[in-house]
Write a protein that holds these residues in place. Sequence first.
Motif, PDB file in Angstrom:
ATOM      1  N   ALA A  66       0.833  -1.208   0.000  1.00 20.71           N
ATOM      2  CA  ALA A  66       0.000   0.000   0.000  1.00 20.71           C
ATOM      3  C   ALA A  66       0.864   1.253   0.000  1.00 20.71           C
ATOM      4  CB  ALA A  66      -0.930  -0.004   1.209  1.00 20.71           C
ATOM      5  N   ASP A  67       1.955   1.225   0.755  1.00 17.31           N
ATOM      6  CA  ASP A  67       2.870   2.371   0.789  1.00 17.31           C
ATOM      7  C   ASP A  67       3.538   2.578  -0.568  1.00 17.31           C
ATOM      8  OD1 ASP A  67       2.289   2.788   3.467  1.00 17.31           O
ATOM      9  OD2 ASP A  67       4.007   1.634   4.178  1.00 17.31           O
ATOM     10  N   ILE A  68       3.887   1.491  -1.211  1.00 10.71           N
ATOM     11  CA  ILE A  68       4.494   1.585  -2.544  1.00 10.71           C
ATOM     12  C   ILE A  68       3.516   2.227  -3.527  1.00 10.71           C
ATOM     13  CG2 ILE A  68       5.327   0.246  -4.528  1.00 10.71           C
ATOM     14  CD1 ILE A  68       6.479  -1.769  -2.566  1.00 10.71           C
ATOM     15  N   LEU A  69       2.281   1.747  -3.506  1.00 12.65           N
ATOM     16  CA  LEU A  69       1.273   2.267  -4.426  1.00 12.65           C
ATOM     17  C   LEU A  69       0.933   3.721  -4.130  1.00 12.65           C
ATOM     18  CD1 LEU A  69      -1.068  -0.847  -4.510  1.00 12.65           C
ATOM     19  CD2 LEU A  69       0.438  -0.061  -6.344  1.00 12.65           C
ATOM     20  N   ALA A  70       0.926   4.083  -2.847  1.00 10.63           N
ATOM     21  CA  ALA A  70       0.602   5.460  -2.468  1.00 10.63           C
ATOM     22  C   ALA A  70       1.631   6.449  -2.988  1.00 10.63           C
ATOM     23  CB  ALA A  70       0.489   5.570  -0.949  1.00 10.63           C
ATOM     24  N   ASN A  71       2.839   5.957  -3.220  1.00  5.70           N
ATOM     25  CA  ASN A  71       3.913   6.831  -3.693  1.00  5.70           C
ATOM     26  C   ASN A  71       4.268   6.583  -5.160  1.00  5.70           C
ATOM     27  OD1 ASN A  71       5.033   8.343  -1.157  1.00  5.70           O
ATOM     28  ND2 ASN A  71       4.715   6.246  -0.484  1.00  5.70           N
ATOM     29  N   ALA A  72       3.371   5.916  -5.863  1.00  6.82           N
ATOM     30  CA  ALA A  72       3.647   5.562  -7.255  1.00  6.82           C
ATOM     31  C   ALA A  72       3.778   6.775  -8.159  1.00  6.82           C
ATOM     32  CB  ALA A  72       2.551   4.644  -7.785  1.00  6.82           C
ATOM     33  N   ASP A  73       3.082   7.844  -7.839  1.00  8.70           N
ATOM     34  CA  ASP A  73       3.110   9.032  -8.697  1.00  8.70           C
ATOM     35  C   ASP A  73       3.987  10.144  -8.130  1.00  8.70           C
ATOM     36  OD1 ASP A  73       1.262   7.857 -10.502  1.00  8.70           O
ATOM     37  OD2 ASP A  73      -0.390   8.410  -9.167  1.00  8.70           O
ATOM     38  N   GLY A  74       4.752   9.809  -7.119  1.00 10.26           N
ATOM     39  CA  GLY A  74       5.567  10.823  -6.454  1.00 10.26           C
ATOM     40  C   GLY A  74       7.023  10.836  -6.855  1.00 10.26           C
ATOM     41  N   ASP A  75       7.378  10.128  -7.913  1.00 13.34           N
ATOM     42  CA  ASP A  75       8.757  10.078  -8.409  1.00 13.34           C
ATOM     43  C   ASP A  75       9.720   9.591  -7.333  1.00 13.34           C
ATOM     44  OD1 ASP A  75      10.694  10.337 -10.423  1.00 13.34           O
ATOM     45  OD2 ASP A  75      11.285  12.316  -9.700  1.00 13.34           O
ATOM     46  N   GLU A  76       9.271   8.576  -6.568  1.00 12.00           N
ATOM     47  CA  GLU A  76      10.138   7.989  -5.547  1.00 12.00           C
ATOM     48  C   GLU A  76      10.800   6.703  -6.033  1.00 12.00           C
ATOM     49  OE1 GLU A  76       8.436   7.404  -1.731  1.00 12.00           O
ATOM     50  OE2 GLU A  76       7.756   9.475  -1.503  1.00 12.00           O
ATOM     51  N   TRP A  77      10.137   5.984  -6.947  1.00 13.90           N
ATOM     52  CA  TRP A  77      10.695   4.725  -7.435  1.00 13.90           C
ATOM     53  C   TRP A  77      10.441   4.570  -8.939  1.00 13.90           C
ATOM     54  CZ3 TRP A  77       6.850   1.740  -9.498  1.00 13.90           C
ATOM     55  CH2 TRP A  77       5.563   1.839  -8.954  1.00 13.90           C
ATOM     56  N   ASP A  78      11.259   3.694  -9.558  1.00  9.71           N
ATOM     57  CA  ASP A  78      11.163   3.458 -11.000  1.00  9.71           C
ATOM     58  C   ASP A  78      10.546   2.097 -11.312  1.00  9.71           C
ATOM     59  OD1 ASP A  78      12.676   5.901 -11.704  1.00  9.71           O
ATOM     60  OD2 ASP A  78      14.345   4.838 -10.763  1.00  9.71           O
ATOM     61  N   ILE A  79      10.884   1.096 -10.508  1.00  8.35           N
ATOM     62  CA  ILE A  79      10.289  -0.227 -10.635  1.00  8.35           C
ATOM     63  C   ILE A  79       9.844  -0.656  -9.235  1.00  8.35           C
ATOM     64  CG2 ILE A  79      11.817  -0.766 -12.564  1.00  8.35           C
ATOM     65  CD1 ILE A  79      13.277  -2.749 -10.729  1.00  8.35           C
ATOM     66  N   ALA A  80       8.900  -1.592  -9.170  1.00  6.50           N
ATOM     67  CA  ALA A  80       8.395  -2.011  -7.861  1.00  6.50           C
ATOM     68  C   ALA A  80       8.210  -3.520  -7.826  1.00  6.50           C
ATOM     69  CB  ALA A  80       7.073  -1.320  -7.549  1.00  6.50           C
ATOM     70  N   PHE A  81       8.608  -4.110  -6.721  1.00 12.14           N
ATOM     71  CA  PHE A  81       8.391  -5.534  -6.491  1.00 12.14           C
ATOM     72  C   PHE A  81       7.085  -5.685  -5.704  1.00 12.14           C
ATOM     73  CE2 PHE A  81      12.769  -5.282  -7.613  1.00 12.14           C
ATOM     74  CZ  PHE A  81      13.094  -6.506  -8.181  1.00 12.14           C
ATOM     75  N   ILE A  82       6.002  -5.887  -6.426  1.00 13.74           N
ATOM     76  CA  ILE A  82       4.676  -5.992  -5.807  1.00 13.74           C
ATOM     77  C   ILE A  82       3.884  -7.097  -6.501  1.00 13.74           C
ATOM     78  CG2 ILE A  82       4.521  -3.587  -5.024  1.00 13.74           C
ATOM     79  CD1 ILE A  82       2.872  -2.953  -7.495  1.00 13.74           C
ATOM     80  N   ALA A  83       2.759  -7.447  -5.895  1.00 13.28           N
ATOM     81  CA  ALA A  83       1.898  -8.476  -6.475  1.00 13.28           C
ATOM     82  C   ALA A  83       1.132  -7.917  -7.665  1.00 13.28           C
ATOM     83  CB  ALA A  83       0.921  -8.988  -5.426  1.00 13.28           C
ATOM     84  N   SER A  84       0.906  -8.766  -8.634  1.00 13.18           N
ATOM     85  CA  SER A  84       0.039  -8.372  -9.745  1.00 13.18           C
ATOM     86  C   SER A  84      -1.415  -8.489  -9.307  1.00 13.18           C
ATOM     87  CB  SER A  84       0.285  -9.268 -10.962  1.00 13.18           C
ATOM     88  OG  SER A  84      -0.032 -10.617 -10.656  1.00 13.18           O
ATOM     89  N   ASP A  85      -2.258  -7.669  -9.888  1.00 10.46           N
ATOM     90  CA  ASP A  85      -3.673  -7.707  -9.556  1.00 10.46           C
ATOM     91  C   ASP A  85      -4.441  -7.056 -10.705  1.00 10.46           C
ATOM     92  OD1 ASP A  85      -5.675  -8.107  -7.089  1.00 10.46           O
ATOM     93  OD2 ASP A  85      -6.227  -6.287  -8.174  1.00 10.46           O
ATOM     94  N   PRO A  86      -5.562  -7.662 -11.116  1.00  9.18           N
ATOM     95  CA  PRO A  86      -6.330  -7.100 -12.237  1.00  9.18           C
ATOM     96  C   PRO A  86      -6.746  -5.655 -12.031  1.00  9.18           C
ATOM     97  CG  PRO A  86      -7.102  -9.311 -11.717  1.00  9.18           C
ATOM     98  CD  PRO A  86      -6.136  -8.945 -10.645  1.00  9.18           C
ATOM     99  N   SER A  87      -6.950  -5.237 -10.781  1.00 11.79           N
ATOM    100  CA  SER A  87      -7.399  -3.868 -10.525  1.00 11.79           C
ATOM    101  C   SER A  87      -6.286  -2.843 -10.720  1.00 11.79           C
ATOM    102  CB  SER A  87      -7.954  -3.750  -9.105  1.00 11.79           C
ATOM    103  OG  SER A  87      -6.927  -3.912  -8.142  1.00 11.79           O
ATOM    104  N   ARG A  88      -5.060  -3.302 -10.913  1.00 11.23           N
ATOM    105  CA  ARG A  88      -3.921  -2.389 -11.043  1.00 11.23           C
ATOM    106  C   ARG A  88      -3.405  -2.265 -12.472  1.00 11.23           C
ATOM    107  NH1 ARG A  88      -0.603  -4.990  -5.873  1.00 11.23           N
ATOM    108  NH2 ARG A  88      -2.025  -4.269  -4.238  1.00 11.23           N
ATOM    109  N   VAL A  89      -3.989  -3.020 -13.414  1.00 11.24           N
ATOM    110  CA  VAL A  89      -3.424  -3.056 -14.759  1.00 11.24           C
ATOM    111  C   VAL A  89      -3.647  -1.770 -15.536  1.00 11.24           C
ATOM    112  CG1 VAL A  89      -3.569  -5.564 -14.931  1.00 11.24           C
ATOM    113  CG2 VAL A  89      -5.499  -4.169 -15.684  1.00 11.24           C
ATOM    114  N   ASP A  90      -4.522  -0.894 -15.065  1.00 10.48           N
ATOM    115  CA  ASP A  90      -4.702   0.383 -15.742  1.00 10.48           C
ATOM    116  C   ASP A  90      -3.547   1.338 -15.451  1.00 10.48           C
ATOM    117  OD1 ASP A  90      -5.505   0.516 -13.056  1.00 10.48           O
ATOM    118  OD2 ASP A  90      -6.677   2.323 -13.447  1.00 10.48           O
ATOM    119  N   ARG A  91      -2.797   1.061 -14.386  1.00  8.32           N
ATOM    120  CA  ARG A  91      -1.687   1.943 -13.983  1.00  8.32           C
ATOM    121  C   ARG A  91      -0.312   1.334 -14.226  1.00  8.32           C
ATOM    122  NH1 ARG A  91      -2.305   3.465  -7.946  1.00  8.32           N
ATOM    123  NH2 ARG A  91      -0.731   5.009  -8.506  1.00  8.32           N
TER     124      ARG A  91
END
Length: 223
Positions: A66-91
């Motif tokens: 959740a913390d990773i996703l919350a900062n997805a648009d904040g230019d904090e990271w370039d790649i992320a090690f997270i679970a895949s989920d159908p609700s996230r494929v738009d981003r």
Amino acid sequence: MSTRKQILAEIAPTGAIRAAINMSNAALVRWDDKAGALVGPSAQIAHKIAEQLDCGLSLIQYGSAADILANADGDEWDIAFIASDPSRVDRFSFSPPYISVEATYLVPDSSSFQSVQDIDVEGVQIASARSAAYTKQLERILQRASVSHTDSPATAINLLVESRCTAAAGLTEYLIQTSERISGFRLVEGTFSQIPQTIAVHKRFVHASAFFADFVRDLTLCP
């Protein structure tokens, strides 16, 4: 085929990849005092990526997905090690899974529930982190029990400790650690989900997405 220059322009414009790492599951990544470094599949793969692309690497630690996703648009990271989920494929674009982790329930020692199957009954409240991939899967499979959303896995545990829910859902490794730290609670038998862990990049990073698809497939072919 994408060139190294095209890939790095997307995920390492400053010369180093900033990789978001979820520290909530020791089966994926943990700090090793003896090594003086992060170890585990996520950290190991991140270093292999940097080695293959011949670039720098910075591991950015987060307490949860959740913390990773919350900062997805904040230019904090370039790649992320997270679970895949159908609700996230738009981003995000997700690589194939490099490993899967299990999720189960934590209950009080006094609970009559012994297995995962026992818990899906009327009146049962299961605390689970709102943005976790396993919570989304849980909502799809439950037929009678209901989910109480929390801000984090730790908050879900707090609700259970305070007797404000029947069970807490979470990654098995995290719940094992919790049961060792807090007396009076145990894991039920079995798992309700296996969560594929992937490398995610922003949807617009088409060259990086193609690279990681091939990269992870090559990993699975290695002995």
